[in-house]
Design a protein around this motif. Sequence first.
Motif, PDB file in Angstrom:
ATOM      1  N   LEU A   1       2.077   6.754  -6.944  1.00  0.00           N
ATOM      2  CA  LEU A   1       1.008   7.440  -7.578  1.00  0.00           C
ATOM      3  C   LEU A   1       1.228   8.865  -7.112  1.00  0.00           C
ATOM      4  O   LEU A   1       1.033   9.703  -8.016  1.00  0.00           O
ATOM      5  CB  LEU A   1      -0.428   6.893  -6.658  1.00  0.00           C
ATOM      6  CG  LEU A   1      -1.188   5.871  -7.056  1.00  0.00           C
ATOM      7  CD1 LEU A   1      -2.458   5.918  -5.902  1.00  0.00           C
ATOM      8  CD2 LEU A   1      -1.544   6.075  -8.391  1.00  0.00           C
ATOM      9  N   ARG A   2       2.093   8.987  -6.208  1.00  0.00           N
ATOM     10  CA  ARG A   2       2.487  10.508  -5.870  1.00  0.00           C
ATOM     11  C   ARG A   2       3.346  10.891  -6.813  1.00  0.00           C
ATOM     12  O   ARG A   2       3.412  11.969  -7.172  1.00  0.00           O
ATOM     13  CB  ARG A   2       3.112  10.519  -4.373  1.00  0.00           C
ATOM     14  CG  ARG A   2       3.369  11.807  -3.922  1.00  0.00           C
ATOM     15  CD  ARG A   2       4.107  11.928  -2.532  1.00  0.00           C
ATOM     16  NE  ARG A   2       2.712  11.374  -1.641  1.00  0.00           N
ATOM     17  CZ  ARG A   2       3.000  10.570  -0.947  1.00  0.00           C
ATOM     18  NH1 ARG A   2       3.929   9.534  -0.998  1.00  0.00           N
ATOM     19  NH2 ARG A   2       2.044   9.930  -0.002  1.00  0.00           N
TER      20      ARG A   2
ATOM     21  N   SER B   1       1.609  11.731 -10.192  1.00  0.00           N
ATOM     22  CA  SER B   1       0.705  12.563  -9.884  1.00  0.00           C
ATOM     23  C   SER B   1       1.044  13.964 -10.705  1.00  0.00           C
ATOM     24  O   SER B   1       2.413  14.297 -10.729  1.00  0.00           O
ATOM     25  CB  SER B   1       0.513  12.911  -8.597  1.00  0.00           C
ATOM     26  OG  SER B   1      -0.560  14.000  -8.715  1.00  0.00           O
TER      27      SER B   1
ATOM     28  N   ALA C   1      -5.924   6.806  -5.722  1.00  0.00           N
ATOM     29  CA  ALA C   1      -5.857   6.791  -4.216  1.00  0.00           C
ATOM     30  C   ALA C   1      -6.886   6.395  -3.335  1.00  0.00           C
ATOM     31  O   ALA C   1      -6.838   5.453  -2.517  1.00  0.00           O
ATOM     32  CB  ALA C   1      -5.127   7.784  -3.809  1.00  0.00           C
ATOM     33  N   ARG C   2      -8.061   7.052  -3.586  1.00  0.00           N
ATOM     34  CA  ARG C   2      -9.303   6.764  -2.675  1.00  0.00           C
ATOM     35  C   ARG C   2      -9.744   5.208  -2.879  1.00  0.00           C
ATOM     36  O   ARG C   2     -10.126   4.608  -2.105  1.00  0.00           O
ATOM     37  CB  ARG C   2     -10.575   7.693  -3.102  1.00  0.00           C
ATOM     38  CG  ARG C   2     -10.112   9.088  -2.310  1.00  0.00           C
ATOM     39  CD  ARG C   2     -11.236   9.989  -2.580  1.00  0.00           C
ATOM     40  NE  ARG C   2     -11.235  10.514  -3.566  1.00  0.00           N
ATOM     41  CZ  ARG C   2     -12.202  11.113  -4.271  1.00  0.00           C
ATOM     42  NH1 ARG C   2     -13.350  11.588  -3.554  1.00  0.00           N
ATOM     43  NH2 ARG C   2     -12.371  11.667  -5.414  1.00  0.00           N
TER      44      ARG C   2
ATOM     45  N   LEU D   1       0.905   4.113  -2.973  1.00  0.00           N
ATOM     46  CA  LEU D   1       0.653   5.508  -2.801  1.00  0.00           C
ATOM     47  C   LEU D   1       2.041   6.367  -3.279  1.00  0.00           C
ATOM     48  O   LEU D   1       1.859   7.320  -3.685  1.00  0.00           O
ATOM     49  CB  LEU D   1       0.417   5.721  -1.430  1.00  0.00           C
ATOM     50  CG  LEU D   1      -0.941   5.239  -1.164  1.00  0.00           C
ATOM     51  CD1 LEU D   1      -1.327   5.315   0.314  1.00  0.00           C
ATOM     52  CD2 LEU D   1      -2.173   5.828  -1.946  1.00  0.00           C
ATOM     53  N   HIS D   2       3.033   5.808  -2.968  1.00  0.00           N
ATOM     54  CA  HIS D   2       4.611   6.467  -3.443  1.00  0.00           C
ATOM     55  C   HIS D   2       4.578   6.635  -4.914  1.00  0.00           C
ATOM     56  O   HIS D   2       4.823   7.703  -5.494  1.00  0.00           O
ATOM     57  CB  HIS D   2       5.660   5.852  -2.825  1.00  0.00           C
ATOM     58  CG  HIS D   2       6.913   6.113  -3.281  1.00  0.00           C
ATOM     59  ND1 HIS D   2       7.301   7.810  -2.780  1.00  0.00           N
ATOM     60  CD2 HIS D   2       7.947   6.014  -4.300  1.00  0.00           C
ATOM     61  CE1 HIS D   2       8.443   8.108  -3.317  1.00  0.00           C
ATOM     62  NE2 HIS D   2       8.854   6.830  -4.110  1.00  0.00           N
TER      63      HIS D   2
ATOM     64  N   ILE E   1      -2.200  13.561  -3.213  1.00  0.00           N
ATOM     65  CA  ILE E   1      -2.892  12.339  -3.791  1.00  0.00           C
ATOM     66  C   ILE E   1      -4.229  12.091  -2.953  1.00  0.00           C
ATOM     67  O   ILE E   1      -4.896  11.059  -3.222  1.00  0.00           O
ATOM     68  CB  ILE E   1      -1.784  11.231  -3.800  1.00  0.00           C
ATOM     69  CG1 ILE E   1      -1.545  10.878  -2.276  1.00  0.00           C
ATOM     70  CG2 ILE E   1      -0.868  11.454  -4.630  1.00  0.00           C
ATOM     71  CD1 ILE E   1      -0.717   9.526  -2.661  1.00  0.00           C
ATOM     72  N   LYS E   2      -4.402  12.653  -2.072  1.00  0.00           N
ATOM     73  CA  LYS E   2      -5.668  12.365  -1.011  1.00  0.00           C
ATOM     74  C   LYS E   2      -6.919  12.527  -1.826  1.00  0.00           C
ATOM     75  O   LYS E   2      -7.674  12.062  -1.547  1.00  0.00           O
ATOM     76  CB  LYS E   2      -5.491  13.272   0.214  1.00  0.00           C
ATOM     77  CG  LYS E   2      -4.633  12.945   1.058  1.00  0.00           C
ATOM     78  CD  LYS E   2      -4.778  13.595   2.475  1.00  0.00           C
ATOM     79  CE  LYS E   2      -3.677  13.320   3.419  1.00  0.00           C
ATOM     80  NZ  LYS E   2      -3.579  14.103   4.636  1.00  0.00           N
TER      81      LYS E   2
ATOM     82  N   LEU F   1       0.906  -1.285   0.075  1.00  0.00           N
ATOM     83  CA  LEU F   1      -0.201   0.149   0.033  1.00  0.00           C
ATOM     84  C   LEU F   1       0.803   1.319   0.182  1.00  0.00           C
ATOM     85  O   LEU F   1       0.645   2.062  -0.523  1.00  0.00           O
ATOM     86  CB  LEU F   1      -0.775   0.336   1.205  1.00  0.00           C
ATOM     87  CG  LEU F   1      -1.851   1.424   1.219  1.00  0.00           C
ATOM     88  CD1 LEU F   1      -2.772   1.253   0.243  1.00  0.00           C
ATOM     89  CD2 LEU F   1      -2.769   1.119   2.861  1.00  0.00           C
ATOM     90  N   ARG F   2       1.861   1.264   0.790  1.00  0.00           N
ATOM     91  CA  ARG F   2       2.682   2.471   0.944  1.00  0.00           C
ATOM     92  C   ARG F   2       3.383   2.624  -0.524  1.00  0.00           C
ATOM     93  O   ARG F   2       3.365   3.862  -0.836  1.00  0.00           O
ATOM     94  CB  ARG F   2       3.631   2.320   2.114  1.00  0.00           C
ATOM     95  CG  ARG F   2       2.944   2.265   3.480  1.00  0.00           C
ATOM     96  CD  ARG F   2       4.001   2.368   4.543  1.00  0.00           C
ATOM     97  NE  ARG F   2       4.211   3.741   4.905  1.00  0.00           N
ATOM     98  CZ  ARG F   2       5.597   3.999   5.136  1.00  0.00           C
ATOM     99  NH1 ARG F   2       6.378   3.139   5.774  1.00  0.00           N
ATOM    100  NH2 ARG F   2       6.017   5.239   5.423  1.00  0.00           N
TER     101      ARG F   2
ATOM    102  N   LEU G   1      -7.185   2.833  -1.267  1.00  0.00           N
ATOM    103  CA  LEU G   1      -7.591   2.711   0.074  1.00  0.00           C
ATOM    104  C   LEU G   1      -8.725   1.912   0.462  1.00  0.00           C
ATOM    105  O   LEU G   1      -8.734   1.495   1.496  1.00  0.00           O
ATOM    106  CB  LEU G   1      -7.476   4.138   0.773  1.00  0.00           C
ATOM    107  CG  LEU G   1      -6.262   4.873   0.687  1.00  0.00           C
ATOM    108  CD1 LEU G   1      -6.307   6.325   1.174  1.00  0.00           C
ATOM    109  CD2 LEU G   1      -5.124   4.102   1.889  1.00  0.00           C
TER     110      LEU G   1
END
Length: 102
Positions: A14-15, A18, A30-31, A11-12, A24-25, A7-8, A34
């Motif tokens: 995706l960041r 982006s 990302a949503r 998200l990295h 990314i929230k 997961l981390r 999660l």
Amino acid sequence: MTATKVLRSLLHELRLASQSPGKIKDSLAARYILAQYKKYETTDQQLCKARDEAIFLGQTYLTYLSSLRKYNELYKEYHGSGERTVKETADLVGFKLPTDPK
């Protein structure tokens, strides 16, 4: 790899992918990721085949995102923008041109 590490890492990636870094929230991707991780969250007492499948799918997406990022970096570096000089080509492949003594 554990679910948290996947997961981390997702998200990295995706960041990095982006257009607005650090935000990314608000990202739909990302949503969704999660929400899927919360959906397949299990406790130690449960044995859940779907969770292993979710981790595998997360690792697959992680591999795809990191490979795509590396491909784009290589493409930008080595894609030709027309003719190159002999010196530029030699520098690109790591050779040195001989010098003529005068």
